[in-house]
Structures are given as structure tokens and as C-alpha cells.
Write a protein that holds these residues in place. Structure first.
Motif, PDB file in Angstrom:
ATOM      1  N   VAL A  74       5.788 -10.284  21.709  1.00 57.33           N
ATOM      2  CA  VAL A  74       5.553 -11.649  21.243  1.00 57.33           C
ATOM      3  C   VAL A  74       6.885 -12.378  21.085  1.00 57.33           C
ATOM      4  CG1 VAL A  74       4.629 -13.049  19.355  1.00 57.33           C
ATOM      5  CG2 VAL A  74       3.380 -11.014  20.123  1.00 57.33           C
ATOM      6  N   ALA A  75       7.846 -11.726  20.452  1.00 56.03           N
ATOM      7  CA  ALA A  75       9.159 -12.338  20.246  1.00 56.03           C
ATOM      8  C   ALA A  75       9.825 -12.666  21.574  1.00 56.03           C
ATOM      9  CB  ALA A  75      10.045 -11.406  19.423  1.00 56.03           C
ATOM     10  N   ALA A  76       9.732 -11.745  22.548  1.00 54.34           N
ATOM     11  CA  ALA A  76      10.362 -11.970  23.848  1.00 54.34           C
ATOM     12  C   ALA A  76       9.752 -13.171  24.564  1.00 54.34           C
ATOM     13  CB  ALA A  76      10.227 -10.713  24.708  1.00 54.34           C
ATOM     14  N   LEU A  77       8.433 -13.319  24.452  1.00 48.71           N
ATOM     15  CA  LEU A  77       7.759 -14.439  25.108  1.00 48.71           C
ATOM     16  C   LEU A  77       8.101 -15.766  24.428  1.00 48.71           C
ATOM     17  CD1 LEU A  77       4.365 -12.655  25.732  1.00 48.71           C
ATOM     18  CD2 LEU A  77       5.822 -13.625  27.521  1.00 48.71           C
ATOM     19  N   ASN A  98      -7.316  -9.761  15.100  1.00 47.35           N
ATOM     20  CA  ASN A  98      -8.430  -9.045  14.487  1.00 47.35           C
ATOM     21  C   ASN A  98      -8.010  -8.587  13.097  1.00 47.35           C
ATOM     22  OD1 ASN A  98     -10.452  -9.238  16.364  1.00 47.35           O
ATOM     23  ND2 ASN A  98     -10.083  -7.235  17.285  1.00 47.35           N
ATOM     24  N   PRO A  99      -8.929  -8.599  12.141  1.00 51.40           N
ATOM     25  CA  PRO A  99      -8.563  -8.249  10.766  1.00 51.40           C
ATOM     26  C   PRO A  99      -8.666  -6.765  10.459  1.00 51.40           C
ATOM     27  CG  PRO A  99     -10.781  -9.117  10.799  1.00 51.40           C
ATOM     28  CD  PRO A  99     -10.293  -9.156  12.221  1.00 51.40           C
ATOM     29  N   SER A 100      -8.103  -5.932  11.328  1.00 54.97           N
ATOM     30  CA  SER A 100      -8.062  -4.504  11.017  1.00 54.97           C
ATOM     31  C   SER A 100      -6.784  -4.217  10.235  1.00 54.97           C
ATOM     32  CB  SER A 100      -8.083  -3.665  12.293  1.00 54.97           C
ATOM     33  OG  SER A 100      -6.821  -3.703  12.938  1.00 54.97           O
ATOM     34  N   SER A 101      -6.779  -3.120   9.499  1.00 53.70           N
ATOM     35  CA  SER A 101      -5.600  -2.780   8.710  1.00 53.70           C
ATOM     36  C   SER A 101      -4.404  -2.471   9.605  1.00 53.70           C
ATOM     37  CB  SER A 101      -5.906  -1.585   7.796  1.00 53.70           C
ATOM     38  OG  SER A 101      -6.372  -0.483   8.554  1.00 53.70           O
ATOM     39  N   VAL A 102      -4.653  -1.879  10.784  1.00 54.68           N
ATOM     40  CA  VAL A 102      -3.567  -1.553  11.704  1.00 54.68           C
ATOM     41  C   VAL A 102      -2.885  -2.829  12.189  1.00 54.68           C
ATOM     42  CG1 VAL A 102      -3.017  -0.571  13.966  1.00 54.68           C
ATOM     43  CG2 VAL A 102      -4.601   0.619  12.436  1.00 54.68           C
ATOM     44  N   GLU A 103      -3.691  -3.815  12.562  1.00 54.23           N
ATOM     45  CA  GLU A 103      -3.118  -5.057  13.069  1.00 54.23           C
ATOM     46  C   GLU A 103      -2.505  -5.885  11.947  1.00 54.23           C
ATOM     47  OE1 GLU A 103      -5.992  -6.658  16.227  1.00 54.23           O
ATOM     48  OE2 GLU A 103      -6.838  -4.761  15.554  1.00 54.23           O
ATOM     49  N   ALA A 104      -3.116  -5.867  10.758  1.00 55.04           N
ATOM     50  CA  ALA A 104      -2.565  -6.616   9.634  1.00 55.04           C
ATOM     51  C   ALA A 104      -1.179  -6.109   9.260  1.00 55.04           C
ATOM     52  CB  ALA A 104      -3.511  -6.527   8.432  1.00 55.04           C
ATOM     53  N   ALA A 105      -0.929  -4.833   9.493  1.00 57.85           N
ATOM     54  CA  ALA A 105       0.383  -4.268   9.181  1.00 57.85           C
ATOM     55  C   ALA A 105       1.484  -4.881  10.042  1.00 57.85           C
ATOM     56  CB  ALA A 105       0.348  -2.752   9.378  1.00 57.85           C
ATOM     57  N   ARG A 106       1.105  -5.517  11.144  1.00 58.49           N
ATOM     58  CA  ARG A 106       2.095  -6.137  12.034  1.00 58.49           C
ATOM     59  C   ARG A 106       2.347  -7.610  11.694  1.00 58.49           C
ATOM     60  NH1 ARG A 106      -0.006  -4.133  18.026  1.00 58.49           N
ATOM     61  NH2 ARG A 106       0.177  -1.892  17.673  1.00 58.49           N
ATOM     62  N   ALA A 111       5.265 -12.771  12.217  1.00 50.55           N
ATOM     63  CA  ALA A 111       5.816 -13.989  11.619  1.00 50.55           C
ATOM     64  C   ALA A 111       7.318 -14.085  11.894  1.00 50.55           C
ATOM     65  CB  ALA A 111       5.532 -14.017  10.120  1.00 50.55           C
ATOM     66  N   ARG A 112       8.014 -12.967  11.773  1.00 49.02           N
ATOM     67  CA  ARG A 112       9.454 -12.977  12.059  1.00 49.02           C
ATOM     68  C   ARG A 112       9.731 -13.233  13.542  1.00 49.02           C
ATOM     69  NH1 ARG A 112       9.135  -9.417   7.703  1.00 49.02           N
ATOM     70  NH2 ARG A 112       8.527  -7.630   8.995  1.00 49.02           N
ATOM     71  N   ALA A 113       8.772 -12.901  14.399  1.00 44.89           N
ATOM     72  CA  ALA A 113       8.922 -13.166  15.831  1.00 44.89           C
ATOM     73  C   ALA A 113       8.795 -14.647  16.152  1.00 44.89           C
ATOM     74  CB  ALA A 113       7.885 -12.379  16.619  1.00 44.89           C
ATOM     75  N   ALA A 151      -0.144 -14.443   3.148  1.00 43.47           N
ATOM     76  CA  ALA A 151       1.197 -14.191   2.621  1.00 43.47           C
ATOM     77  C   ALA A 151       2.255 -14.267   3.717  1.00 43.47           C
ATOM     78  CB  ALA A 151       1.242 -12.820   1.947  1.00 43.47           C
ATOM     79  N   ALA A 152       1.860 -13.994   4.966  1.00 44.41           N
ATOM     80  CA  ALA A 152       2.842 -13.884   6.052  1.00 44.41           C
ATOM     81  C   ALA A 152       3.050 -15.177   6.820  1.00 44.41           C
ATOM     82  CB  ALA A 152       2.420 -12.783   7.023  1.00 44.41           C
ATOM     83  N   PHE A 153       1.981 -15.991   6.975  1.00 47.09           N
ATOM     84  CA  PHE A 153       2.044 -17.136   7.877  1.00 47.09           C
ATOM     85  C   PHE A 153       1.918 -18.454   7.125  1.00 47.09           C
ATOM     86  CE2 PHE A 153       0.219 -13.594  10.326  1.00 47.09           C
ATOM     87  CZ  PHE A 153       1.169 -13.512  11.341  1.00 47.09           C
ATOM     88  N   ASP A 154       2.518 -19.499   7.696  1.00 53.00           N
ATOM     89  CA  ASP A 154       2.448 -20.819   7.090  1.00 53.00           C
ATOM     90  C   ASP A 154       1.024 -21.362   7.096  1.00 53.00           C
ATOM     91  OD1 ASP A 154       5.191 -20.743   6.783  1.00 53.00           O
ATOM     92  OD2 ASP A 154       5.605 -21.869   8.614  1.00 53.00           O
TER      93      ASP A 154
END
Length: 377
Positions: A74-77, A98-106, A111-113, A151-154
Motif C-alpha cells: 500500500v505504501a509503495a503504491l 474486512n473487520p477481522s482481527s488479523v486485518e485490524a492488526a494492520r 495509516a502510517r502508509a 483510533a487509527a484513521f481520520d
């Protein structure tokens, strides 16, 4: 300055295929992330070579499930997009998740990307409904992901699907009012539709999937508009509701018929009066990238009449409607609508015309497809 562009980037992979989904999504056991990052960057560079000096007003990562993309990709793009085009002030960068815990961890890494808006596929606030819709997350997992996203996104939006089999007015009213307590400024609220080629379509053909009565669906639609308007998130498009100023700027580019470029498998574009379409199957897309340096399957020049019709089809979805005089100037097509049909529909309160401005009324939105078929020449 030349008008800005919107950029759509398609990530075609999902963990599983939802039974209602007819999007270009594919389940693969393994994805070569390095190869895909290289391919998408090449496809993006090709589009940039065709549209120089057009700063980007928005980027939208759709799918599929783009929250499965590595944040480094994502950051590279995003970095490449800024290098090729430049960014307009206040660019909106949205990613579907998708609101899975695995994806939410990213989410923090995304956001930093550079992602500043997320569209979260909650789809329902009930575990049995989520199971019916084939979703991989539970309600508790989804709500935890929503907290993480906020908490992560505007800016955060989320989707819900209603008019599900057996869903009463009271059921939907309670679900929607609960959704409005979560504090997001944008909601995408879609009626369940049975799309050809989906698992739900096969079940419906067998008679094992109950269909929602159209009159009941209309009542649900009117209830949705009333509740969201009361809460300060009125409908600005058929299925989208936002606090004023929080509308999806990227999707408004589509609906206002602005230029956008599409990158990735199956992505569509409308730029320089040309429609572009990329190869849908992931493997075919990669082969095209290796052979041609881009994933384009077809490019077709759009006639003025086609552009005018498409602009009307998109613009009349918006509560703001369209300016016929401006559209006639932009497309050089003077006869845009059937005036007799507009007058007839206006008498029934389904459309409203004020000078050159035409819009579909809330009552007309219930039968939008029929109105479009009658109005557009």
C-alpha cells in the motif's frame, strides 16, 4: 490547472467468496506479494504516462479485500502515485477493509502508509445475519475492528446490508439506530440484491432463498432515509449517507462523472473520453503486465452521446441531481433528456426540474431504474 483525477486500485483476493458478491474477487491459497506489488506499480506507471499533469484528488483501494494487502505494498503504491501525478491538497485515500482481527492488526501500519479513510465491511450487527451473509467475522470481532479503525484513521465509514429475508421494519430500525451510535460520519446502506452468478442466485433459482417483497423493501428504504436524516447523516446518494462534508470524495468523482483511472485486475477507468477495462482473472492480468507493461484488455473512445448518457445515469443517483446546461456544454450534446417524460414524472412527484437543474425526488429514488430508462434519451 487541469482538473484533478481519481485513482482506483483493485486488489482481487479474498479469504472466501461471499454468497451475495458479484465483484471481481478470487480465492487463492497463495499470493506472490512481491510479484503483485511489481505488477500493480507497472500498471500504475502506464496510466500515469497517459494522464500527465493531473494531480490526484483521491485514491481508493477496492476489491476483493485490500486490507489483505501488505502495508508495504500500500505504501509503495501511494508513494508511486504521488511521484507520478502529485497530490491535490487534502487528498482522500480510502481502503476497503474486512473487520477481522488479523486485518485490524494492520490498521496502524496502513495509516502510517498514508491511508486516511477506511470503509469497513461490517455488513450486519447480528451473528446469525453475518453467518447467513457468509461473513468470516463475528459481531464482537467486527465491533472491535471498528474501534481500532476509529483510533487509527481520520475518517471511518462502514457498510450494512438490509432487506435480508425475514427482516422486519422493527428489526432494521433497531439495527440502524444502533449503528448510528458508533459515531462514524458516513454509512453505506445497501439492500440485499440477488446478482447473477452468485451463490445466492443459485439458491434463489432453486426456491430455497426467500425473496424480500418489493413493497416491504420500499418501506425499509424510506425508513432508512428517515432515520439517517434525523440523525444528521442524510442520504446524498441512493445507498450512501453522510454528515455534510463527510461524503466520499472518491465516489463523488464517479457520480459527478469526473475523470478517473483504474489499476489492477478488472478495474474500469474513464479518462480523456476513453473507457478502459483491465483483464479480470488475476493470472491473465499478470501475463498481460509481463507482455505489455500494463493490464489493459480494451480501450474504447466514448462518443458524446455515450458520455452524456453515462453522466446522467451516474448523476441522477445523487440527491443533488445534475445541471443539464453544464452537461450539454461539456459533452456538446444538446438533447439530453426526454422533456415529455420529465414533465410527466414531475407531475407525479418523482423528479423535480428547476431551470436546467434536474433531480430525482426521494419518492423517485424508490423507482430510480425505471425513471432513468424513461428520462435518458
Amino acid at each position: 490547472m487541469t482538473a484533478p483525477l481519481a485513482l482506483y486500485i483493485h486488489w482481487p483476493f479474498c479469504v472466501s467468496k461471499c454468497p451475495y458478491c458479484d465483484f471481481n474477487s478470487h480465492v487463492r491459497e497463495q499470493v506472490d506479494q512481491d510479484r503483485w506489488r511489481t505488477a500493480l506499480l507497472a500498471d500504475l506507471a502506464h496510466e500515469a504516462s497517459l494522464t500527465p499533469d493531473r494531480p490526484l484528488s483521491s485514491i481508493f483501494f477496492g476489491g476483493g479485500t485490500p486490507s489483505l494487502m501488505p502495508p508495504q505494498t500500500v505504501a509503495a503504491l501511494i508513494e508511486a502515485a504521488e511521484r507520478h501525478w502529485g497530490f491535490a491538497p487534502g487528498i482522500e485515500i480510502t481502503l476497503e477493509a474486512n473487520p477481522s482481527s488479523v486485518e485490524a492488526a494492520r490498521f496502524g501500519d496502513l495509516a502510517r502508509a498514508g491511508v486516511n479513510r477506511v470503509s469497513l465491511g461490517l455488513q450486519a450487527l447480528d451473528d446469525s445475519a453475518l453467518a447467513f451473509l457468509g461473513r468470516a467475522h463475528s459481531l464482537s470481532e467486527g465491533l472491535a475492528a471498528l474501534d481500532t479503525a476509529q483510533a487509527a484513521f481520520d475518517r471511518v465509514s462502514f457498510d450494512l446490508i438490509y432487506a435480508r429475508p425475514g427482516q422486519s421494519l422493527d428489526d432494521w430500525q433497531a439495527e440502524l439506530r444502533r449503528a448510528l451510535t458508533f459515531g462514524t460520519e458516513h454509512l453505506s446502506l445497501y439492500q440485499l440484491t440477488i446478482e447473477p452468478g452468485t451463490r445466492f442466485a443459485a439458491l434463489a433459482a432453486k426456491g430455497t432463498l426467500p425473496q424480500t417483497d418489493p413493497d416491504h423493501a420500499a418501506e425499509l428504504f424510506e425508513l432508512t432515509r428517515a432515520i439517517t436524516a434525523e440523525a444528521g447523516l442524510p442520504a446524498y446518494e441512493v445507498s450512501n449517507h453522510a454528515r455534510p462534508g463527510e461524503e466520499s470524495r472518491h465516489n463523488l468523482t464517479y457520480w459527478r462523472y469526473g475523470d478517473y483511472v483504474g489499476v489492477g485486475p478488472g478495474a474500469h477507468g474513464r479518462r480523456l473520453a476513453t473507457a478502459s477495462f483491465r483483464r479480470k482473472k488475476p493470472e491473465n492480468f499478470l501475463t498481460a503486465i509481463a507482455r505489455n507493461g500494463h493490464g489493459i484488455e480494451s480501450e474504447d473512445a466514448l462518443s458524446p452521446e455515450t458520455r452524456a448518457a453515462e453522466a446522467l445515469l451516474m448523476g441522477l443517483r445523487l440527491d443533488e441531481g445534475v445541471d443539464l446546461a453544464r452537461l450539454a456544454t461539456e459533452t456538446e450534446v444538446q438533447a439530453l433528456v426526454d422533456d415529455a417524460a420529465v414533465s410527466r414524472l414531475a407531475e407525479h412527484g418523482l423528479v423535480r426540474q428547476d431551470g436546467s437543474h434536474l433531480k430525482v425526488t426521494p419518492a423517485g429514488m424508490l423507482v430510480l431504474d425505471r425513471i432513468l430508462a424513461e428520462v435518458i434519451l
